[in-house]
Design a protein around this motif. Structure first.
Motif, short mmCIF file in Angstrom:
data_model
loop_
_atom_site.label_atom_id
_atom_site.label_comp_id
_atom_site.label_asym_id
_atom_site.label_seq_id
_atom_site.Cartn_x
_atom_site.Cartn_y
_atom_site.Cartn_z
N SER A 12 0.83 -1.21 0.00
CA SER A 12 0.00 0.00 0.00
C SER A 12 0.86 1.25 0.00
CB SER A 12 -0.84 0.05 1.28
OG SER A 12 -1.53 -1.15 1.45
N ALA A 13 0.32 2.30 -0.58
CA ALA A 13 1.04 3.58 -0.55
C ALA A 13 0.04 4.72 -0.59
CB ALA A 13 2.00 3.70 -1.73
N ILE A 14 0.46 5.85 -0.03
CA ILE A 14 -0.30 7.10 -0.14
C ILE A 14 0.60 8.09 -0.87
CG2 ILE A 14 -1.25 9.08 1.15
CD1 ILE A 14 -1.90 7.08 3.44
N VAL A 15 0.04 8.78 -1.86
CA VAL A 15 0.77 9.87 -2.51
C VAL A 15 -0.16 11.08 -2.57
CG1 VAL A 15 2.09 8.27 -3.98
CG2 VAL A 15 0.04 9.36 -4.89
N ARG A 16 0.40 12.25 -2.81
CA ARG A 16 -0.41 13.46 -2.99
C ARG A 16 0.01 14.13 -4.29
NH1 ARG A 16 -3.73 16.14 0.00
NH2 ARG A 16 -3.08 15.61 2.12
N LYS A 17 -0.98 14.49 -5.12
CA LYS A 17 -0.66 15.14 -6.40
C LYS A 17 0.04 16.47 -6.14
CE LYS A 17 -4.38 13.39 -9.26
NZ LYS A 17 -5.64 13.69 -9.93
N PRO A 18 0.94 16.87 -7.03
CA PRO A 18 1.55 18.20 -6.88
C PRO A 18 0.50 19.28 -7.10
CG PRO A 18 2.32 17.11 -8.90
CD PRO A 18 1.46 16.12 -8.17
N SER A 19 0.63 20.40 -6.39
CA SER A 19 -0.24 21.55 -6.62
C SER A 19 0.53 22.52 -7.52
CB SER A 19 -0.56 22.22 -5.28
OG SER A 19 0.64 22.49 -4.59
N ILE A 20 -0.18 23.50 -8.09
CA ILE A 20 0.51 24.47 -8.96
C ILE A 20 1.57 25.22 -8.15
CG2 ILE A 20 0.17 26.53 -10.43
CD1 ILE A 20 -2.72 25.37 -10.92
N SER A 21 1.30 25.38 -6.84
CA SER A 21 2.25 26.09 -5.97
C SER A 21 3.58 25.36 -5.80
CB SER A 21 1.61 26.35 -4.61
OG SER A 21 1.27 25.12 -3.98
N VAL A 22 3.69 24.13 -6.31
CA VAL A 22 4.95 23.39 -6.18
C VAL A 22 6.13 24.18 -6.74
CG1 VAL A 22 4.81 22.11 -8.40
CG2 VAL A 22 5.98 21.09 -6.44
N ILE A 23 5.83 25.09 -7.66
CA ILE A 23 6.93 25.89 -8.24
C ILE A 23 7.60 26.78 -7.18
CG2 ILE A 23 5.94 25.88 -10.59
CD1 ILE A 23 4.99 28.76 -10.05
N ARG A 24 6.90 26.97 -6.04
CA ARG A 24 7.50 27.74 -4.94
C ARG A 24 8.04 26.84 -3.83
NH1 ARG A 24 2.46 30.22 -5.00
NH2 ARG A 24 2.17 29.57 -2.84
N GLY A 25 8.24 25.56 -4.14
CA GLY A 25 8.73 24.62 -3.12
C GLY A 25 10.04 25.08 -2.50
N LEU A 26 10.28 24.64 -1.29
CA LEU A 26 11.51 25.01 -0.57
C LEU A 26 12.74 24.45 -1.27
CD1 LEU A 26 10.48 24.15 3.11
CD2 LEU A 26 10.74 26.44 2.12
N ARG A 27 13.82 25.17 -1.20
CA ARG A 27 15.08 24.69 -1.76
C ARG A 27 16.23 25.35 -1.01
NH1 ARG A 27 12.90 27.61 -6.93
NH2 ARG A 27 11.05 27.13 -5.75
N ALA A 28 17.34 24.61 -0.89
CA ALA A 28 18.50 25.17 -0.18
C ALA A 28 19.31 26.06 -1.11
CB ALA A 28 19.37 24.02 0.33
N GLU A 29 19.22 25.76 -2.39
CA GLU A 29 20.08 26.43 -3.37
C GLU A 29 19.23 26.73 -4.59
OE1 GLU A 29 23.38 24.41 -5.96
OE2 GLU A 29 23.65 23.98 -3.83
#
Ligand code: CIR
Length: 271
Positions: A12-29
């Protein structure tokens, strides 16, 4: 460990679809924003790979308020015996655990919660046959680890606190379990004594992001584009499934972070 099922035998697995806001996801660099359609395509291919590896996948809708919420591995932990809702180390990700609460209550009889007691990200947790490793990091603190140790005890799991190398996002950014006795890991992780007792397969220089691979049943999902790692693992007899991660890598993600995986002993109530 309470279950005879090895840590990579899942149904079994649970996933969540990406939202349009994914373009603002956190990043270190900064390496540029990911492209929404390209993330969507990577996500769809990932879900198909999970299904081909034998998992029944519950797909949750995207959450615009939480750009990083497709990385469902971080706000929760799941085992055959129950689930734990965590408390994210990044301010913008707090609230993701609450969003997972309904589906976890539908899938598990026991759902424990860290609440506001320190912080833990699921990316810092590696389940091995010997114990559950909890990697302290910029996202997982000693207070959260202490509460998690108790939650894991309640579920019947022994755990150990370890250290994520400085500057590395999550413990599992640099290591994955390939089978009961083998870990895939970066040179930096291999030099520590964290995995003494395991057979170590070291990532070739320059392919470090490939260390976040995902063993599921007979398959090992590996980020496509890291051909030397793929050849090394295939040469050792692993059944490799290359999966593209080019876009999500721009926001510091790999393969384990896009799902919660477990072996269920009962069907979910609703999903
Ligand atoms: C974050 O920084 O939280 C996300 N952009 C990436 C999360 C990756 N999660 C994981 O490796 N478990």
């Amino acid at each position: 460990m309470p279950t005879p099922t090895p840590c990579y035998h899942f149904n079994s697995a649970i996933v969540r679809k990406p939202s349009i806001s994914v373009i603002r996801g956190l990043r270190a660099e900064e390496r540029g924003d990911p492209d929404y359609e390209a993330v969507q395509a990577e996500h769809q291919a990932y879900v198909a790979a999970l299904e081909s590896a034998g998992l029944n996948v519950i797909v949750l809708p995207g959450l615009e308020a939480f750009p990083d919420s497709l990385f469902v591995e971080d706000p929760a932990l799941v085992f055959s015996e129950g689930a734990v809702l965590l408390n994210a180390g990044a301010a913008s990700r707090q609230g993701e655990a609450q969003e997972l609460s309904p589906v976890l209550h539908d899938c598990f009889d026991t759902v424990l919660e860290l609440r506001e007691n320190g912080h833990v990200d699921g990316g810092d947790i590696l389940v091995t046959p010997k114990s559950v490793l909890i990697g302290l990091s910029a996202r997982t603190d000693p207070a959260g680890a202490a509460v998690l140790i108790d939650c894991l005890k309640t579920l019947g799991y022994k755990s150990e606190v370890v250290h994520t190398p400085t500057g590395v996002l999550h413990f599992k950014t640099e290591c994955s379990l390939l089978d009961e006795e083998t870990v895939l890991l970066t040179q930096r992780m291999a030099q520590s004594d964290l995995f003494n007792g395991f057979r170590k397969m070291v990532i070739p220089d320059g392919e470090e992001p490939a260390a976040n691979a995902l063993r599921i049943n007979d398959s090992v999902l590996v980020s496509a584009g890291y051909q030397r790692t793929i050849d090394m693992l295939a040469g050792s007899g692993y059944a490799i499934v290359p999966v593209k991660t080019e876009e999500i890598e721009k926001i510091d993600a790999g393969l384990s972070c896009m799902s919660l995986r477990w072996f269920h002993n009962r069907k979910p109530n609703k999903f």
